[in-house]
Design a protein around this motif. Structure first.
Motif, PDB file in Angstrom:
ATOM      1  N   SER A   1     -45.569  -1.094   8.677  1.00 24.13           N
ATOM      2  CA  SER A   1     -45.326  -0.123   7.620  1.00 24.13           C
ATOM      3  C   SER A   1     -44.809  -0.816   6.359  1.00 24.13           C
ATOM      4  CB  SER A   1     -44.327   0.925   8.103  1.00 24.13           C
ATOM      5  OG  SER A   1     -44.018   1.832   7.069  1.00 24.13           O
TER       6      SER A   1
ATOM      7  N   SER B   1     -42.092  -7.876  22.729  1.00 18.89           N
ATOM      8  CA  SER B   1     -42.472  -6.560  23.257  1.00 18.89           C
ATOM      9  C   SER B   1     -43.227  -6.671  24.573  1.00 18.89           C
ATOM     10  CB  SER B   1     -43.326  -5.799  22.240  1.00 18.89           C
ATOM     11  OG  SER B   1     -44.622  -6.345  22.150  1.00 18.89           O
TER      12      SER B   1
ATOM     13  N   ILE C   1     -44.455  -1.028  14.423  1.00 16.37           N
ATOM     14  CA  ILE C   1     -44.720   0.041  13.449  1.00 16.37           C
ATOM     15  C   ILE C   1     -43.936  -0.219  12.164  1.00 16.37           C
ATOM     16  CG2 ILE C   1     -44.363   2.488  12.931  1.00 16.37           C
ATOM     17  CD1 ILE C   1     -44.952   3.045  15.921  1.00 16.37           C
ATOM     18  N   TRP C   2     -42.643  -0.545  12.290  1.00 20.47           N
ATOM     19  CA  TRP C   2     -41.823  -0.763  11.103  1.00 20.47           C
ATOM     20  C   TRP C   2     -42.285  -1.985  10.319  1.00 20.47           C
ATOM     21  CZ3 TRP C   2     -39.335   2.970   9.064  1.00 20.47           C
ATOM     22  CH2 TRP C   2     -38.775   3.972   9.848  1.00 20.47           C
TER      23      TRP C   2
ATOM     24  N   HIS D   1     -49.109   0.685  18.165  1.00 18.76           N
ATOM     25  CA  HIS D   1     -48.531   1.993  17.846  1.00 18.76           C
ATOM     26  C   HIS D   1     -47.488   2.454  18.861  1.00 18.76           C
ATOM     27  CE1 HIS D   1     -52.049   2.695  20.401  1.00 18.76           C
ATOM     28  NE2 HIS D   1     -51.408   3.756  20.850  1.00 18.76           N
ATOM     29  N   ARG D   2     -47.391   1.803  19.990  1.00 23.37           N
ATOM     30  CA  ARG D   2     -46.412   2.169  21.018  1.00 23.37           C
ATOM     31  C   ARG D   2     -45.123   1.344  20.925  1.00 23.37           C
ATOM     32  NH1 ARG D   2     -47.368   6.357  24.094  1.00 23.37           N
ATOM     33  NH2 ARG D   2     -49.543   6.951  24.287  1.00 23.37           N
ATOM     34  N   HIS D   3     -45.003   0.550  19.868  1.00 23.02           N
ATOM     35  CA  HIS D   3     -43.848  -0.344  19.717  1.00 23.02           C
ATOM     36  C   HIS D   3     -43.237  -0.163  18.332  1.00 23.02           C
ATOM     37  CE1 HIS D   3     -44.654  -2.412  23.502  1.00 23.02           C
ATOM     38  NE2 HIS D   3     -45.909  -2.144  23.212  1.00 23.02           N
ATOM     39  N   PRO D   4     -42.085   0.538  18.264  1.00 20.40           N
ATOM     40  CA  PRO D   4     -41.463   0.809  16.956  1.00 20.40           C
ATOM     41  C   PRO D   4     -41.241  -0.445  16.108  1.00 20.40           C
ATOM     42  CG  PRO D   4     -40.351   2.046  18.668  1.00 20.40           C
ATOM     43  CD  PRO D   4     -41.319   1.130  19.360  1.00 20.40           C
ATOM     44  N   GLU D   5     -40.907  -1.555  16.731  1.00 19.82           N
ATOM     45  CA  GLU D   5     -40.672  -2.778  15.966  1.00 19.82           C
ATOM     46  C   GLU D   5     -41.941  -3.225  15.232  1.00 19.82           C
ATOM     47  OE1 GLU D   5     -41.250  -4.155  20.322  1.00 19.82           O
ATOM     48  OE2 GLU D   5     -40.731  -2.347  19.211  1.00 19.82           O
TER      49      GLU D   5
ATOM     50  N   GLU E   1     -46.929  12.679  18.508  1.00 18.90           N
ATOM     51  CA  GLU E   1     -45.929  12.434  17.465  1.00 18.90           C
ATOM     52  C   GLU E   1     -45.868  13.599  16.473  1.00 18.90           C
ATOM     53  OE1 GLU E   1     -43.539   9.954  16.427  1.00 18.90           O
ATOM     54  OE2 GLU E   1     -43.712   9.701  18.585  1.00 18.90           O
TER      55      GLU E   1
END
Length: 136
Positions: A30, A70, A26-27, A20-24, A113
């Protein structure tokens, strides 16, 4: 994520505790979730879940690559390193830290968030002209 990693026996090299701390991550996750929702929709073709599993195999490989890039691991985490391009300011150094209570960190992350998005929404609406509805 717990359902996904437990159902498929995924190691931290695919879904690490601090995903959850890494946008790559998360995307990517998702996109996988949206694909699952579509594949298992009652209106969907009966073969759609097989397509989801083929896509899931590709996704697992990409997740491994994202996790390696990451630098997050089972027992420690750091922000994803950024490469500065010529003319940009140097990227801030990143420090690795041990993972303590992952669940507590996740809850705090979600609360932060939600608050950040609420502030952004409040700031947006503060700039709306109440007479015209236009953003100023």
């Amino acid at each position: 994520m717990d359902w996904l990693r437990h159902t498929y026996g995924l190691p931290a090299s695919v879904i690490p505790p601090m995903w959850h701390r890494h946008p790559e991550l998360i995307w990517e996750l998702s996109a996988l979730h949206l694909s699952w929702l579509a594949a298992y929709d009652a209106e969907q073709n009966a073969a759609a879940p097989l397509g989801w599993h083929r896509d899931f195999a590709d996704t697992r490989q990409r997740l491994r690559e994202w996790v390696a890039t990451s630098g997050t691991r089972l027992d420690r985490d750091r922000p994803t390193r950024q490469t500065s391009w010529p003319g940009e300011e140097a990227a801030a150094p990143v420090d690795e830290k041990a993972i303590g209570d992952r669940d507590e960190d996740f809850v705090r992350f979600v609360i932060d968030e939600v608050n950040k998005r609420k502030r952004a929404e409040d700031n947006f609406y503060a700039g709306v002209n109440p007479e015209t509805g236009e953003v100023g």
